[in-house]
Enzyme design. Structure first.
Site, mmCIF file in Angstrom:
data_model
loop_
_atom_site.group_PDB
_atom_site.id
_atom_site.type_symbol
_atom_site.label_atom_id
_atom_site.label_comp_id
_atom_site.label_asym_id
_atom_site.label_seq_id
_atom_site.Cartn_x
_atom_site.Cartn_y
_atom_site.Cartn_z
ATOM 1 N N GLU A 124 25.913 -60.002 -19.261
ATOM 2 C CA GLU A 124 26.788 -59.298 -20.213
ATOM 3 C C GLU A 124 28.245 -59.447 -19.786
ATOM 4 O O GLU A 124 28.534 -59.581 -18.594
ATOM 5 C CB GLU A 124 26.434 -57.804 -20.217
ATOM 6 C CG GLU A 124 25.517 -57.376 -21.344
ATOM 7 C CD GLU A 124 26.226 -57.247 -22.682
ATOM 8 O OE1 GLU A 124 27.195 -57.980 -22.951
ATOM 9 O OE2 GLU A 124 25.797 -56.395 -23.476
ATOM 10 N N ASP A 125 29.136 -59.396 -20.747
ATOM 11 C CA ASP A 125 30.558 -59.383 -20.420
ATOM 12 C C ASP A 125 30.968 -57.999 -19.927
ATOM 13 O O ASP A 125 31.670 -57.857 -18.938
ATOM 14 C CB ASP A 125 31.413 -59.798 -21.632
ATOM 15 C CG ASP A 125 31.070 -59.021 -22.898
ATOM 16 O OD1 ASP A 125 30.033 -58.318 -22.930
ATOM 17 O OD2 ASP A 125 31.843 -59.115 -23.868
ATOM 18 N N ASP B 162 29.712 -50.760 -21.467
ATOM 19 C CA ASP B 162 30.627 -49.661 -21.777
ATOM 20 C C ASP B 162 29.830 -48.353 -21.791
ATOM 21 O O ASP B 162 29.589 -47.766 -20.740
ATOM 22 C CB ASP B 162 31.293 -49.995 -23.122
ATOM 23 C CG ASP B 162 32.326 -48.984 -23.562
ATOM 24 O OD1 ASP B 162 32.637 -48.070 -22.794
ATOM 25 O OD2 ASP B 162 32.833 -49.110 -24.689
ATOM 26 N N ARG C 292 39.895 -63.839 -26.865
ATOM 27 C CA ARG C 292 38.794 -64.380 -26.062
ATOM 28 C C ARG C 292 39.227 -65.551 -25.193
ATOM 29 O O ARG C 292 38.658 -65.806 -24.137
ATOM 30 C CB ARG C 292 37.660 -64.884 -26.969
ATOM 31 C CG ARG C 292 36.926 -63.797 -27.717
ATOM 32 C CD ARG C 292 35.623 -64.364 -28.283
ATOM 33 N NE ARG C 292 35.083 -63.562 -29.364
ATOM 34 C CZ ARG C 292 34.353 -62.464 -29.199
ATOM 35 N NH1 ARG C 292 34.086 -62.025 -27.995
ATOM 36 N NH2 ARG C 292 33.903 -61.801 -30.244
ATOM 37 N N PHE D 211 40.493 -50.106 -22.969
ATOM 38 C CA PHE D 211 40.114 -51.324 -23.663
ATOM 39 C C PHE D 211 40.705 -52.559 -22.968
ATOM 40 O O PHE D 211 41.867 -52.554 -22.564
ATOM 41 C CB PHE D 211 40.582 -51.266 -25.113
ATOM 42 C CG PHE D 211 39.859 -52.238 -25.984
ATOM 43 C CD1 PHE D 211 38.575 -51.977 -26.436
ATOM 44 C CD2 PHE D 211 40.451 -53.441 -26.332
ATOM 45 C CE1 PHE D 211 37.895 -52.890 -27.226
ATOM 46 C CE2 PHE D 211 39.782 -54.363 -27.127
ATOM 47 C CZ PHE D 211 38.505 -54.083 -27.573
ATOM 48 N N GLY E 287 26.719 -48.199 -22.465
ATOM 49 C CA GLY E 287 25.357 -48.537 -22.054
ATOM 50 C C GLY E 287 24.378 -48.578 -23.218
ATOM 51 O O GLY E 287 23.205 -48.914 -23.039
HETATM 52 P P1 IMP Z 1 28.065 -50.528 -25.001
HETATM 53 O O1 IMP Z 1 26.852 -50.691 -25.878
HETATM 54 O O2 IMP Z 1 28.823 -49.265 -25.349
HETATM 55 O O3 IMP Z 1 27.753 -50.625 -23.536
HETATM 56 O O4 IMP Z 1 29.090 -51.655 -25.417
HETATM 57 C C1 IMP Z 1 28.918 -52.954 -25.105
HETATM 58 C C2 IMP Z 1 29.730 -53.841 -26.026
HETATM 59 O O5 IMP Z 1 30.929 -53.215 -26.536
HETATM 60 C C3 IMP Z 1 30.209 -55.028 -25.255
HETATM 61 O O6 IMP Z 1 29.251 -56.066 -25.232
HETATM 62 C C4 IMP Z 1 31.477 -55.417 -25.987
HETATM 63 O O7 IMP Z 1 31.165 -56.276 -27.068
HETATM 64 C C5 IMP Z 1 32.015 -54.124 -26.545
HETATM 65 N N1 IMP Z 1 33.108 -53.572 -25.698
HETATM 66 C C6 IMP Z 1 33.071 -52.425 -24.986
HETATM 67 N N2 IMP Z 1 34.229 -52.202 -24.333
HETATM 68 C C7 IMP Z 1 35.028 -53.260 -24.634
HETATM 69 C C8 IMP Z 1 36.387 -53.619 -24.245
HETATM 70 O O8 IMP Z 1 37.091 -52.922 -23.480
HETATM 71 N N3 IMP Z 1 36.859 -54.785 -24.763
HETATM 72 C C9 IMP Z 1 36.136 -55.582 -25.590
HETATM 73 N N4 IMP Z 1 34.879 -55.288 -25.973
HETATM 74 C C10 IMP Z 1 34.331 -54.131 -25.500
#
Ligand code: IMP
Length: 178
Positions: A102-103, A106, A168, A155, A108
């Site tokens: 994963e990149d 956040d 990107r 962010f 989860g």
């Molecule tokens: P989660 O499901 O809340 O853990 O979010 C995961 C997804 O939210 C990541 O794969 C990203 O696509 C997006 N995301 C969350 N935080 C950021 C950020 O700071 N910058 C860009 N994308 C984000």
């Protein structure tokens, strides 16, 4: 270092290309040691992880496989909330040592929805590797096995991560400037 604009928002340099590269090499060496004698299968989650996945994969000296998926989230028919499904996963996971790439993790939510689906396919092992981890933003606890950097709940863009489609292609990671 100059502030840059992505769409209408200012971002300041946060993690340099060199720091990312060093950390990616370190993670690759740890994975090499942990998977000696095995052939791990990386599942990289598009779009955001493509640069990380590419650099990490190149840094590995042991045999390994990689495939790429997209995750789609949609509303369940009842009160189940958002369901997450994968698109493009055409590899048999039975008995495989799987590492999800994963990149960023956040809240989860994405991983919490997705990992049980992978476990259902009976891999020999399942680990999560993320470049960035917003630990303080966690609402759905995920066990993270390999992580690049713990970052605050702000962010970020660059190195594969976007703000509304842009950013990107930046080689470093930039943080939203207050
Ligand atoms: P989660 O499901 O809340 O853990 O979010 C995961 C997804 O939210 C990541 O794969 C990203 O696509 C997006 N995301 C969350 N935080 C950021 C950020 O700071 N910058 C860009 N994308 C984000």
């Amino acid at each position: 270092m100059p502030v840059i604009y992505v769409h209408d928002k200012p971002f300041q340099p946060y993690i340099s290309q060199e720091e990312i590269s060093t950390r990616v090499q370190e993670i690759a060496h740890t994975i090499e040691k942990d998977y000696r004698g095995k052939i791990p299968l990386f599942i990289a989650v598009l779009n955001g992880s493509f640069m990380f996945a590419s650099d990490l994969f190149k840094a590995l000296n042991n045999p390994a496989e990689i495939c790429f998926i997209k995750l789609a989230s949609y509303k369940g028919t009842r009160s189940s909330g958002h369901l997450i499904t994968s698109i493009g996963l055409d590899v048999d996971l039975i008995g495989r040592d799987v590492i999800v790439l994963e990149d960023i993790v956040d809240t989860g939510k994405t991983m919490t929805g997705f990992l049980p689906q992978l476990l259902h396919q009976q891999p020999a092992s399942l680990k999560v590797c993320t470049l960035l981890y917003k630990q303080e933003a966690t609402r759905y606890p995920v066990s993270i096995d390999y992580r690049g950097f713990i970052i605050p709940d702000k962010f970020v863009v660059g190195y594969g991560l976007d703000y509304d489609g842009l950013g990107r292609n930046l080689s470093a990671i930039y943080q939203l400037a207050e």
